[in-house]
Each structure stands twice: as structure tokens, then as C-alpha cells.
Write a protein that holds these residues in place. Structure first.
Motif, short mmCIF file in Angstrom:
data_model
loop_
_atom_site.label_atom_id
_atom_site.label_comp_id
_atom_site.label_asym_id
_atom_site.label_seq_id
_atom_site.Cartn_x
_atom_site.Cartn_y
_atom_site.Cartn_z
N ALA A 1 -5.75 -6.42 18.19
CA ALA A 1 -4.80 -5.39 17.74
C ALA A 1 -3.48 -6.02 17.27
CB ALA A 1 -4.52 -4.42 18.88
N VAL A 2 -2.94 -5.46 16.19
CA VAL A 2 -1.62 -5.85 15.69
C VAL A 2 -0.74 -4.60 15.70
CG1 VAL A 2 -0.33 -6.78 13.74
CG2 VAL A 2 -2.64 -7.64 14.23
N ILE A 3 0.26 -4.59 16.59
CA ILE A 3 1.05 -3.38 16.80
C ILE A 3 1.73 -2.90 15.52
CG2 ILE A 3 3.04 -2.42 18.06
CD1 ILE A 3 0.60 -2.80 19.80
N ASN A 4 2.21 -3.81 14.70
CA ASN A 4 2.94 -3.42 13.49
C ASN A 4 2.10 -2.60 12.51
OD1 ASN A 4 5.28 -4.57 14.33
ND2 ASN A 4 4.95 -6.51 13.28
N ARG A 5 0.79 -2.65 12.67
CA ARG A 5 -0.08 -1.89 11.75
C ARG A 5 0.04 -0.38 11.93
NH1 ARG A 5 -5.27 -5.87 12.44
NH2 ARG A 5 -4.70 -7.35 10.81
N ILE A 6 0.69 0.03 13.01
CA ILE A 6 0.84 1.47 13.24
C ILE A 6 1.87 2.09 12.27
CG2 ILE A 6 2.71 1.49 14.94
CD1 ILE A 6 1.05 3.49 16.55
N PHE A 7 2.68 1.25 11.63
CA PHE A 7 3.71 1.74 10.73
C PHE A 7 3.24 1.67 9.27
CE2 PHE A 7 5.91 -0.02 14.47
CZ PHE A 7 6.51 1.15 14.92
N PRO A 8 3.69 2.60 8.41
CA PRO A 8 4.57 3.74 8.67
C PRO A 8 3.89 4.81 9.53
CG PRO A 8 3.71 3.86 6.45
CD PRO A 8 3.25 2.55 7.00
N LEU A 9 4.61 5.28 10.52
CA LEU A 9 4.04 6.16 11.54
C LEU A 9 3.45 7.44 10.96
CD1 LEU A 9 3.76 6.06 14.64
CD2 LEU A 9 5.84 7.43 14.78
N PHE A 10 4.14 8.02 9.96
CA PHE A 10 3.70 9.31 9.43
C PHE A 10 2.79 9.18 8.20
CE2 PHE A 10 7.52 10.42 11.84
CZ PHE A 10 7.01 11.42 12.65
N GLY A 11 2.29 8.01 7.95
CA GLY A 11 1.28 7.80 6.92
C GLY A 11 1.64 8.40 5.58
#
Length: 364
Positions: free
Chosen positions: A169-179
Motif C-alpha cells: 500500500a502507498v498512502i499517497n494514492r488516496i489523494f485526491p480524496l474526492f476523486g
């Protein structure tokens, strides 16, 4: 309808059946559709759709509480009369029949693409439906018992998968949060309300659950649990593959099971996860077949509806073989089912509640 003790199931069985029916949508092409529309925010759509459909489910639950010996179709008949109830029941039957065909064909395609590429579709699809038919013939009580029996092992297997995926897992991949944006999330949440359609159809099984308290707790608990499981899997896909890639991967769940390994020695452990996934799929479609037959029996006044299981399964097979490819099956047929069914799921319970209220006031 008189409740027969041997046919009733408890909260654990009811809970696990609904969890299997709904949460598996994080393992099929529903995932790809949601990621294509909302990117990183696909997991928010799962929560948004749950919040939108919850009031309708609560209203339906209140209606069932007031008519504790009746299922949804019997209450429809009480409120709207025999002919209107027949019409709505027939539409519900057609919807569930077509949906079962589309979904089961989709899983057969998934198995061929990812695990059995040399097996003819016809053979694999028949084999899958035969297992499901065998399960459905055992009856509602047996299906509930099997679902609860394998539930802990499925949960442990899923926990192992998520744990092993966390290594990549790479945490930064969750951004941009609102897609794709907040408006797209809201729109997609409304459009994908049918993700929880099973919460509506299991109201047909209301007389076969121990009591109202068991039904309410089992239903609401399983919906919340299913939403949580789907959110966890969607977040795992984002963190491991990133949202752009997930939208292009046809089956992210199968790819995820192929990615994980235990150290450098134990690799190719996807068979371990495939075994539990297959068991869940068989229980899921066995319940679907049971529900379709039950609806058919109520609509056409067939008391021993179990005798219709074989012809209903053949009908599901024939309808499922009509689409020439997965594109027709998922991105055209399923989109149309979702498009039209969401209004029924959201509007029918409050409309039914209103009619029953007006009738009650008139009869005073």
C-alpha cells in the motif's frame, strides 16, 4: 402466513446471508464501474448509496413490523388490491430473474477469464448453476446454516488478504480524496442505490425469520457490515493499484489475490482465496434462485414454489447465455437494470406506507 418453527432462521444466519449477497459486489465488475465514474472516491459512493437507501429500508421495516405474519407481496395486496399487487409482483419477479441471470453470467465470465480460461462458458455456467440449484433445493434454513458455518472462515481469509495487501500500500494514492468531485460522488451514490437492492428483496423472507427483532437487527447490522467490508476492499484497491489502474483492471479482487504472497517461499496463494470466494458465490446465487422461485410462487399462487426451482434455474441459464460478451452483459444490461430499479427501491416503501396510513384513517 403461519410461521413454522423449523423454517425460521436466527440472526446469525440471516446476517451472514445478506452480507454474502451484498459485500461480494466489491469482488465483481461493480468495482470497475464505480472507479471509472468516481476514481479515488469510489469508496464514498458505497457509503453515500447506503445513506440514501436507508430511509426506505427503515420505512419498509416499520411496515413489516405492523404486519408480522405477511411478506412484502401480501402487504402490497392488502394495500393496493389483488390486481395492482399482481402487477408489481410480476415486475419484481422479472427484475430479480433478469438480475440473477446477468449477475450469475458475470461471475461465470469472471471465473473463465481469471481462473479457467480453457473451460467453455456453457460448461462452467451450467456447473455453477447446478451447485446453486443444489443449495437452493436444500431450503432457506439450510442456506442460512451453511452461510453462518463458513462466515468465520471467509472473514479470516478476507482479513489475511487485506493484511497481505497492506505491504504494497502507498498512502499517497488516496489523494485526491474526492476523486471526480463532490457532485459526481453524490450523483453516483444516487445512481448506485441498487447495490443494496437485496435489503428490499429479503423482505419476501420476513415470515421465515425468527421474529421482528431478529429481522431488524440482522438486516441493519448486515447492511452496515457489508458497507464496511466493501469500503475496506475499495480502499485496499486504491492504495495498492491506485484509482486510475483499478478503473482499467476488469477484476481487481482477482488481481489482488494474485499479487499477495507469504514471504518469498509461499507464492501463488490465490487458490486459497478463490476457494472461499466460490463458496460465498454459490450461497449467494442459491439464495437468489430461492428468492426468484418464491416470488414466482407468490405471483402465480403456487404454494409449493420449491418445485419451480429447476425450471427457474433453466430460465436463468438461458437468459444468462443471451449476451454475446461481457460488455453487453455488464455495461449495457446491468446499467439499464440499475437505472430503472433505483426509483422502485426508493419510492415503493414510502408509497406503500402512505397508502396503508390513508386506509387506516378511512377505516376508523
Amino acid at each position: 402466513m403461519v410461521k413454522v418453527e423449523k423454517d425460521l432462521i436466527g440472526i446469525r444466519e440471516f446476517f451472514s446471508v445478506i452480507v454474502f449477497m451484498i459485500s461480494t459486489k466489491a469482488t465483481d465488475m461493480t468495482t470497475t464501474r464505480l472507479f471509472e465514474d468516481t476514481f479515488n472516491a469510489a469508496w464514498m459512493v458505497i457509503i453515500g448509496s447506503f445513506v440514501i437507501i436507508l430511509p426506505s429500508i427503515v420505512v419498509l421495516n416499520l411496515i413489516l413490523k405492523k404486519h408480522q405474519t405477511k411478506n412484502l407481496l401480501e402487504i402490497l395486496q392488502l394495500a393496493m388490491g389483488r390486481y395492482v399487487a399482481f402487477g408489481i409482483g410480476f415486475i419484481l419477479f422479472l427484475f430479480l430473474l433478469v438480475n440473477t441471470s446477468v449477475e450469475s453470467r458475470s461471475y461465470a465470465d469472471q471465473l473463465i477469464t481469471m481462473n479457467f480460461p480453457k473451460t467453455p462458458l456453457f460448461i462452467l455456467y451450467i456447473a455453477l448453476l447446478l451447485f446453486c440449484l443444489w443449495g437452493a433445493k436444500k431450503g432457506w434454513e439450510a442456506l442460512g446454516s451453511v452461510a453462518w458455518m463458513i462466515f468465520p472462515y471467509v472473514t479470516i481469509a478476507l482479513g489475511i488478504l487485506v493484511f497481505l495487501l497492506a505491504k504494497d500500500a502507498v498512502i499517497n494514492r488516496i489523494f485526491p480524496l474526492f476523486g471526480a468531485g463532490k457532485w459526481e460522488i453524490a450523483k453516483s451514490s444516487f445512481d448506485n442505490v441498487p447495490i443494496y437492492a437485496e435489503a428490499f428483496f429479503v423482505s419476501m423472507l420476513y415470515p421465515f425469520v425468527k421474529d421482528h427483532k431478529t429481522y431488524s437487527r440482522g438486516l441493519l447490522g448486515s447492511l452496515a457490515y457489508s458497507a464496511l467490508m466493501m469500503v475496506i476492499l475499495y480502499m485496499s484497491y486504491i492504495l495498492v493499484f491506485d484509482s486510475q489502474s483499478v478503473g482499467k483492471i476488469t477484476y481487481p479482487f482477482n488481481e489482488a489475490t494474485r499479487l499477495v504472497s507469504i514471504g518469498r517461499v509461499i507464492t501463488n496463494i490465490e487458490t486459497f482465496f478463490l476457494t472461499f470466494w466460490l463458496l460465498v458465490i454459490i450461497v449467494k446465487f442459491a439464495v437468489y434462485l430461492y428468492l426468484v422461485s418464491m416470488l414466482f410462487g407468490y405471483v402465480f399462487n403456487i404454494k409449493e414454489f420449491e418445485h419451480t426451482l429447476i425450471p427457474i434455474t433453466i430460465l436463468v441459464l438461458l437468459l444468462g447465455l443471451i449476451p454475446t460478451n461481457q460488455l453487453d452483459n455488464i455495461f449495457i444490461l446491468k446499467q439499464k437494470i440499475i437505472m430503472y430499479s433505483k426509483y422502485m427501491l426508493l419510492l415503493l416503501p414510502p408509497l406503500l406506507w402512505l397508502i396503508l396510513k390513508v386506509k387506516a384513517v378511512k377505516n376508523r
